[in-house]
Design an enzyme around this catalytic site. Structure first.
Site, PDB file in Angstrom:
ATOM      1  NE  ARG A 144      14.751   2.865  -0.505  1.00 37.76           N
ATOM      2  CZ  ARG A 144      14.238   2.890  -1.732  1.00 37.76           C
ATOM      3  NH1 ARG A 144      13.070   3.479  -1.939  1.00 37.76           N
ATOM      4  NH2 ARG A 144      14.872   2.344  -2.731  1.00 37.76           N
ATOM      5  CE  LYS A 188       0.979  -8.391   3.232  1.00 32.06           C
ATOM      6  NZ  LYS A 188       1.924  -9.034   2.327  1.00 32.06           N
ATOM      7  CD  GLU A 226      -0.465 -10.711   0.170  1.00 36.20           C
ATOM      8  OE1 GLU A 226      -0.209  -9.665   0.782  1.00 36.20           O
ATOM      9  OE2 GLU A 226       0.357 -11.271  -0.587  1.00 36.20           O
ATOM     10  CG  HIS A 238      -3.118 -34.211  -3.834  1.00 35.33           C
ATOM     11  ND1 HIS A 238      -3.144 -35.403  -4.530  1.00 35.33           N
ATOM     12  CD2 HIS A 238      -4.328 -33.634  -4.048  1.00 35.33           C
ATOM     13  CE1 HIS A 238      -4.294 -35.533  -5.157  1.00 35.33           C
ATOM     14  NE2 HIS A 238      -5.041 -34.468  -4.874  1.00 35.33           N
ATOM     15  CG  ASN A 298      20.779   2.776  -2.173  1.00 33.69           C
ATOM     16  OD1 ASN A 298      21.442   2.735  -1.148  1.00 33.69           O
ATOM     17  ND2 ASN A 298      19.641   3.444  -2.255  1.00 33.69           N
ATOM     18  N   GLY A 299      22.721  -0.599  -4.438  1.00 35.58           N
ATOM     19  CA  GLY A 299      22.919  -1.470  -5.591  1.00 35.58           C
ATOM     20  C   GLY A 299      24.098  -2.409  -5.398  1.00 35.58           C
ATOM     21  CD  GLU A 326       5.686  -9.953   3.469  1.00 35.58           C
ATOM     22  OE1 GLU A 326       6.329  -9.490   2.527  1.00 35.58           O
ATOM     23  OE2 GLU A 326       4.520  -9.603   3.738  1.00 35.58           O
ATOM     24  CB  CYS A 370      20.102   0.792   0.490  1.00 27.57           C
ATOM     25  SG  CYS A 370      20.981  -0.768   0.528  1.00 27.57           S
ATOM     26  CE  LYS A 404       5.986  -0.966   0.687  1.00 24.99           C
ATOM     27  NZ  LYS A 404       4.878  -1.860   1.085  1.00 24.99           N
ATOM     28  CD1 TRP A 458      17.858  -5.186   3.924  1.00 21.62           C
ATOM     29  CD2 TRP A 458      18.875  -6.133   2.173  1.00 21.62           C
ATOM     30  NE1 TRP A 458      17.361  -6.453   3.787  1.00 21.62           N
ATOM     31  CE2 TRP A 458      17.969  -7.062   2.718  1.00 21.62           C
ATOM     32  CE3 TRP A 458      19.633  -6.506   1.062  1.00 21.62           C
ATOM     33  CZ2 TRP A 458      17.791  -8.334   2.189  1.00 21.62           C
ATOM     34  CZ3 TRP A 458      19.461  -7.778   0.543  1.00 21.62           C
ATOM     35  CH2 TRP A 458      18.547  -8.682   1.094  1.00 21.62           C
TER      36      TRP A 458
END
Length: 615
Positions: free
Chosen positions: A27, A492, A488, A511, A101-102, A495, A2, A610, A75
């Site tokens: 964000r 990416k 990583e 395996h 926010n929160g 995402e 947010c 973010k 968000w």
């Protein structure tokens, strides 16, 4: 997550708020809203969607004049993303307006009590509950807004950054913080409020960052009034001079922030070791380490806590610390660490890694480690962030603002800082020979130029991306130092392109994951010459025999893998421990180009934020 913006002063608030919300889009959010007071009335406009949608709606639906206003990008947590659940929210009387926010964890119990006392609710949010709780206290106790906010926040459980104003007293905004970041920009007879400094950097370089459980009343023509929420004790603002500049938060001619930040990595890595690495003198200077050297040298182990990309940087650091400095290392997801009753002692050093310095789970892990007596060291990018303030020592990465949600330069600069620490400790412990130590310093000093060279592979990566842009799945394999890079790389791709991807240690392919390989499966293999090269070549042969499509990251001049792979991307030769700084670059570019070709929102991928400031 947010974003909060607010303004009170002598300028028109609307353009400041809209531009501020656009600056905070990185964000992550699903809806946006704005409230303006024009001297007589409060005007509210909010919508599901982007800030641009809000701008179009506001300019035809409400007067956009007024020198007091607040805005928000949401968000969704409580309630689906829609116009009604978007912020700001009114109290029942319409007098109070809030953005938040929160998460208020005990909102439902408060809501039921307020309903019994005649309050009604339009949205499903915990935020509307909070603003009505503040109104209830203000009326019942006969107190001013600031006091009502303080009493209310002592009754709620959770995390918050809030800004609230009363249309009957339009010369002030009340703000408060617990867990979510909040900054106050100080101008000439004006104040700016935001989740970070980016919305107001063009107006002022002076800012106050609220500490947890602090609230402030900002009033036109008066100094900030700062109080502790718990006990009403007076707090004194620490006014910081911001180092951020406007150019750093603009795209600078690139199509996306992510691409800009990928290309900024040579400079970002250089800025990260500038003044710390004196290769010609054989010196690494890091105040946070120098002043606490004995704690590191006498540590039984180092615990690294982080989330997402920062966790992958921590995995690379595990190899570096154990290999070079011979210190045992454990790498933990911060979100799991705090809940599994970990064994922590006063002989442990905890390193917390976070780009934003506001990651909620990492902050909770820091607090737990401090309670147990461990020494806590922070690695983050944002000066004045919560992690920078909570840790006992630390090192900034100096990457500059990272706006794209998918971290790129954060990853490489975190690895750079952690490598500097490992090399310094190795030198102090004597676990590296003098010649090897100097060799590492020289090699690290040359990394920015090698990253520049690696970026020249972009046209090749773009061609490969076109071939595989419609693949539904992808596998990433690496060994040793490059196993975390495989993780990583897969992250990416997931995402920003929404392609399912998994990273594995190459030896684990047999395996289970090998069952997935067929002629439709692209497999990205990191196969540099240093470190288990022959083993990786064997893995490539196994993939090839099952008709898998191989994209190989290889050292310049490699011939063996080139004969086997469908596609080859070359990186300059470097030491094995520094190779992640190079091998990750083509994987960032691959994800970027595939996402662009698939029409994805590269800088603001769906459902992601973010800065994750709630659990």
């Amino acid at each position: 997550m947010c974003g909060i913006v607010g303004y009170i002063g002598h300028r028109e608030a609307y353009p400041i708020l809209i531009k501020g919300l656009q600056r905070l889009e990185y964000r992550g959010y699903d809806s946006a809203g704005i409230a303006l007071f024009d001297g007589e009335n409060t005007h509210l406009s909010k919508t599901k969607g982007k800030v641009e949608d809000l701008k179009k709606k506001a300019e035809i639906s409400i007067p956009t004049s007024g020198k007091l206003g607040i805005g928000h990008t949401r968000w969704a947590t409580h309630g689906v993303p829609n116009d009604v659940n978007s912020h700001p929210h009114y109290s029942n009387s319409g007098d109070l307006v809030i953005i938040h926010n929160g998460i208020i964890e005990n909102y439902d119990a408060i809501k039921q009590a307020l309903i019994k006392r005649g309050y009604t609710f339009e949205s499903d949010t915990d935020t509307e509950v909070l603003v009505n709780l503040i109104e209830e206290i203000k009326k019942k106790e006969g107190v001013k807004l600031g006091k009502a906010v303080q009493i209310a926040l002592n009754q709620v459980v959770g995390a918050y950054a809030i800004a609230v104003f009363d249309r009957n007293k339009p010369d002030e905004i009340v703000v408060a913080k617990l867990g979510s970041p909040l900054a106050i920009g100080i101008g000439e007879n004006e104040y700016f409020i935001a989740s970070d400094a980016s919305p107001f950097i063009e107006y002022t370089n002076n800012a106050v960052y609220l500490e947890d459980e602090e609230m402030a009343i900002v009033r036109i023509g008066k100094e900030i009034k700062l109080r502790k929420i718990k006990d009403d004790a007076i707090a004194y603002p620490n006014i910081l001079e911001l180092q951020l500049n406007l150019e750093e938060i603009e795209k600078g001619g690139y199509d996306h922030f992510m691409l800009k930040e990928i290309y900024e990595q040579p400079r970002a890595i250089l800025d990260t070791y500038r003044g710390r690495l004196l290769a010609d003198k054989g010196i690494i200077k890091m105040a946070g380490i120098d002043q606490n050297l004995e704690k590191f040298l006498n540590a039984n182990r180092i615990i690294i806590v982080a989330c997402g990309t920062s966790w992958h940087a921590g995995l690379v650091a595990e190899y570096i610390f154990e290999d070079l400095a011979r210190i045992p290392v454990e790498v933990e997801y911060a979100s799991e660490f705090r809940y599994r009753n970990p064994v922590i002692t006063e002989k442990d050093v905890l390193i917390a890694i976070s780009q934003s310095g506001e990651t909620a789970d990492t902050l909770a892990a820091i607090k737990l480690a401090k309670e147990k007596g461990a020494f806590v060291f922070g690695v983050c990018n944002v000066v004045g962030s919560s992690i920078a303030r909570e840790t006992q020592a630390g090192a900034y990465t100096h990457a500059g603002p990272e706006i794209g949600v998918a971290s790129t330069k954060a990853f490489t600069t975190q690895i750079t800082v952690l490598t500097l620490i490992a090399l310094k400790l190795a030198y102090e412990k004597g676990t590296l020979s003098q010649s090897k130590y100097h060799e590492y310093l020289a090699e690290l000093e040359g990394i920015p130029a090698k990253v520049e060279k690696t970026l020249l592979s972009n046209p090749v990566v773009e061609e490969i991306s076109y071939i595989y842009k419609e693949s539904p799945n992808c596998l990433y394999l690496g060994r040793g130092y490059n196993f975390p890079v495989a993780l990583e790389g897969a992250l990416k791709l997931k995402e920003i392109s929404y392609i399912h991807a998994e990273g594995y240690p190459a030896a684990e392919m047999k395996h289970g994951p090998i069952a997935l390989i067929d002629e439709q499966m692209p497999v990205v293999v990191i196969a540099t010459k240093k470190g288990h090269y022959e083993k990786v070549v064997s893995n490539i042969q196994e993939i090839k025999s099952r008709k898998g499509r191989i994209i190989a990251i290889v050292t310049e001049g490699d011939q063996s893998v080139k004969e086997l792979a469908d596609h080859v991307i070359e990186v300059p030769e470097t030491s094995e421990s520094l190779s992640p700084l190079l091998t990750t670059i083509p994987l960032q570019l691959l994800s970027y180009h595939i996402a662009v070709m698939r029409g994805c929102n590269v800088d603001q991928p769906r459902n992601l934020a973010k800065s994750v400031t709630v659990e």
